[in-house]
Enzyme design. Sequence first.
Site, PDB file in Angstrom:
ATOM      1  N   LYS A   1       2.610  -6.066   9.410  1.00 41.48           N
ATOM      2  CA  LYS A   1       2.356  -4.805   8.718  1.00 41.48           C
ATOM      3  C   LYS A   1       3.513  -3.879   9.012  1.00 41.48           C
ATOM      4  CE  LYS A   1      -1.150  -1.284   7.871  1.00 41.48           C
ATOM      5  NZ  LYS A   1      -2.524  -0.792   8.168  1.00 41.48           N
TER       6      LYS A   1
ATOM      7  N   ASP B   1     -11.248   6.195   6.476  1.00 43.38           N
ATOM      8  CA  ASP B   1     -10.808   5.732   5.151  1.00 43.38           C
ATOM      9  C   ASP B   1     -11.585   4.474   4.767  1.00 43.38           C
ATOM     10  OD1 ASP B   1      -9.411   5.775   2.779  1.00 43.38           O
ATOM     11  OD2 ASP B   1      -7.681   4.676   3.573  1.00 43.38           O
TER      12      ASP B   1
ATOM     13  N   GLY C   1       0.817  -1.203   0.000  1.00 43.83           N
ATOM     14  CA  GLY C   1       0.000   0.000   0.000  1.00 43.83           C
ATOM     15  C   GLY C   1       0.849   1.251   0.000  1.00 43.83           C
ATOM     16  N   LYS C   2       0.162   2.399   0.112  1.00 39.82           N
ATOM     17  CA  LYS C   2       0.873   3.669   0.090  1.00 39.82           C
ATOM     18  C   LYS C   2       1.709   3.867   1.345  1.00 39.82           C
ATOM     19  CE  LYS C   2      -2.914   5.949  -0.393  1.00 39.82           C
ATOM     20  NZ  LYS C   2      -3.875   7.078  -0.505  1.00 39.82           N
ATOM     21  N   GLU C   3       1.219   3.386   2.473  1.00 39.79           N
ATOM     22  CA  GLU C   3       1.885   3.661   3.736  1.00 39.79           C
ATOM     23  C   GLU C   3       2.513   2.436   4.384  1.00 39.79           C
ATOM     24  OE1 GLU C   3      -1.861   3.203   6.805  1.00 39.79           O
ATOM     25  OE2 GLU C   3      -1.414   5.184   5.975  1.00 39.79           O
ATOM     26  N   SER C   4       2.230   1.245   3.883  1.00 42.03           N
ATOM     27  CA  SER C   4       2.742   0.046   4.538  1.00 42.03           C
ATOM     28  C   SER C   4       2.827  -1.102   3.543  1.00 42.03           C
ATOM     29  CB  SER C   4       1.851  -0.359   5.717  1.00 42.03           C
ATOM     30  OG  SER C   4       0.549  -0.681   5.248  1.00 42.03           O
ATOM     31  N   VAL C   5       3.518  -2.155   3.994  1.00 38.83           N
ATOM     32  CA  VAL C   5       3.640  -3.400   3.243  1.00 38.83           C
ATOM     33  C   VAL C   5       3.326  -4.534   4.204  1.00 38.83           C
ATOM     34  CG1 VAL C   5       5.171  -4.891   1.920  1.00 38.83           C
ATOM     35  CG2 VAL C   5       5.372  -2.426   1.705  1.00 38.83           C
ATOM     36  N   VAL C   6       2.558  -5.524   3.743  1.00 34.40           N
ATOM     37  CA  VAL C   6       2.091  -6.612   4.601  1.00 34.40           C
ATOM     38  C   VAL C   6       2.789  -7.902   4.173  1.00 34.40           C
ATOM     39  CG1 VAL C   6       0.101  -7.904   5.428  1.00 34.40           C
ATOM     40  CG2 VAL C   6      -0.122  -5.461   4.918  1.00 34.40           C
TER      41      VAL C   6
END
Length: 508
Positions: free
Chosen positions: A279, A395, A254-259
């Site tokens: 996360k 969101d 995602g824009k703010e994180s990676v899982v």
Amino acid sequence: MMDPIEVATEEKRPWGAPNAPCAPCSLADVMSEQLAKQLDEESRSFLSCPDAAAAAATQPFVADDSDTSSDLMLAQMLQMEFDREFDTQLRREERKFNGDSKVSISFENYRKVHPYDDSDSSEDEVDWQDTRHDPYGPDKPVTTPRKGFTGKGKNITTKHDEDACGRKNTARMENFAPEVHIGDGIGMDLKLSNHVYNALKQHCYTEQRRSAKLHEKKEHSTAEQAVDPKTRLLMFKMVNAGILENINGCISTGKESVVFHADGGSLEDNPVPAECVLKVFKTTLNEFRNRDKYIKDDYRFKDRFSKLNPRKIIRMWAEKEMHNLSRMKKAGIPCPEVIILKKHILVMSFIGQDHVPAPKLKEVKLGTEDMMGAYYQVLNLMQQLYQECNLVHADLSEYNMLWHDGKVWLIDVSQSVEPTHPHGLEFLFRDCKNVSTFFQKAGVADVMNVYDLFNAVSGLQIKADNEADFIAQIESLEKMNEDHVQKHRKKTHTFEEGGGPPLPQDDD
């Protein structure tokens, strides 16, 4: 006794006495090293004899036995003649290639015969010993001319001379960075003015600093799937501590994180779910410059936000999501369960099965009844989130809702705020708009419009004919609520409980 006439005739034979037939020999004798050494010694003895060498140079090439006794010498002579012919053709190609160009290219490295050894060049060909245009010749330009008086004091050359400074600047170019290709400058009297030299020098320093910053940013950021050296070290520590068995790979970005998906272990004798997710919040700040409003005005983190540097704010995002998920879990809302938080890495339970994550509500294909059931679930979750957890998702959309085991699960609540946030009601209105638009497009018949959905979730009774008037009333309520919160925040709020005063009701 032979006749004198016959003797004279025999001595005048141009080919000499006939040779006796040579005895045949084996191939092994011909290829033997002993025979090669013998031939080499014979050739050396032939060349060491001045009379024989002079005779070989003056006499024409004939098939005499004395001249052709050494095959090695004959091969060397033929090779030398072949090399000279090759160099002659090479000179023609060089002249044809260069033509009248001011910049010429030399084929010197491809010559077969060294220029100082080739002394038999004809007069109509280029003399290879002519060093007028040879870059290594005696006319090579001097880097620094002599200083002092020349011509009885008429001409003075000092260290400030323009030509001298230009040549020095050209020589100093060798000290620039290796990435700067300056060439060798052989054969050209290059002179760089001080202005040009200083501009190039400043450009090189600027590029070096820029390269160093990019390298440092890459080493200390998490732009590439959020696995910078520090993040990898935190992951390895979790595995070594037994919290996780192993980390399998990335399942979402995602824009703010990676899982990442991982296999659970144990935590202080407490079992960890068999499947977990990590996360990892990206430590690059570009994605968070427009998201400060979600945290800097949140009373739970407002005081800490002003005292932290930008990089530590990323950890606060992970901490904020942990607290929001804990509230939702206590209220019974389907959401991931928090296991542990390590700086900017949040370990949670995995929503899915057998390494396959649950699909997003946007991706899943549901029937009419299931889609209608999903809509009512979302409506109940929004009311429960607002009234019991005192939170606004901020969101909420079909991308942050998962479909698993016939239920809707809420994820990604790092930006969630309380209704008392200065923009909390605006965020709620945006969530209601996203939900109504999605289910209307999905074909659900009994979908409420955005105004009715907002009032149903918040419990407010705002009436307006258009969106502009509705938002204006929301902003008015937010301003009243902000003044009310600032007046009573110390008396009614605690960080753990997160309770807030009730929103003021509209008299109308």
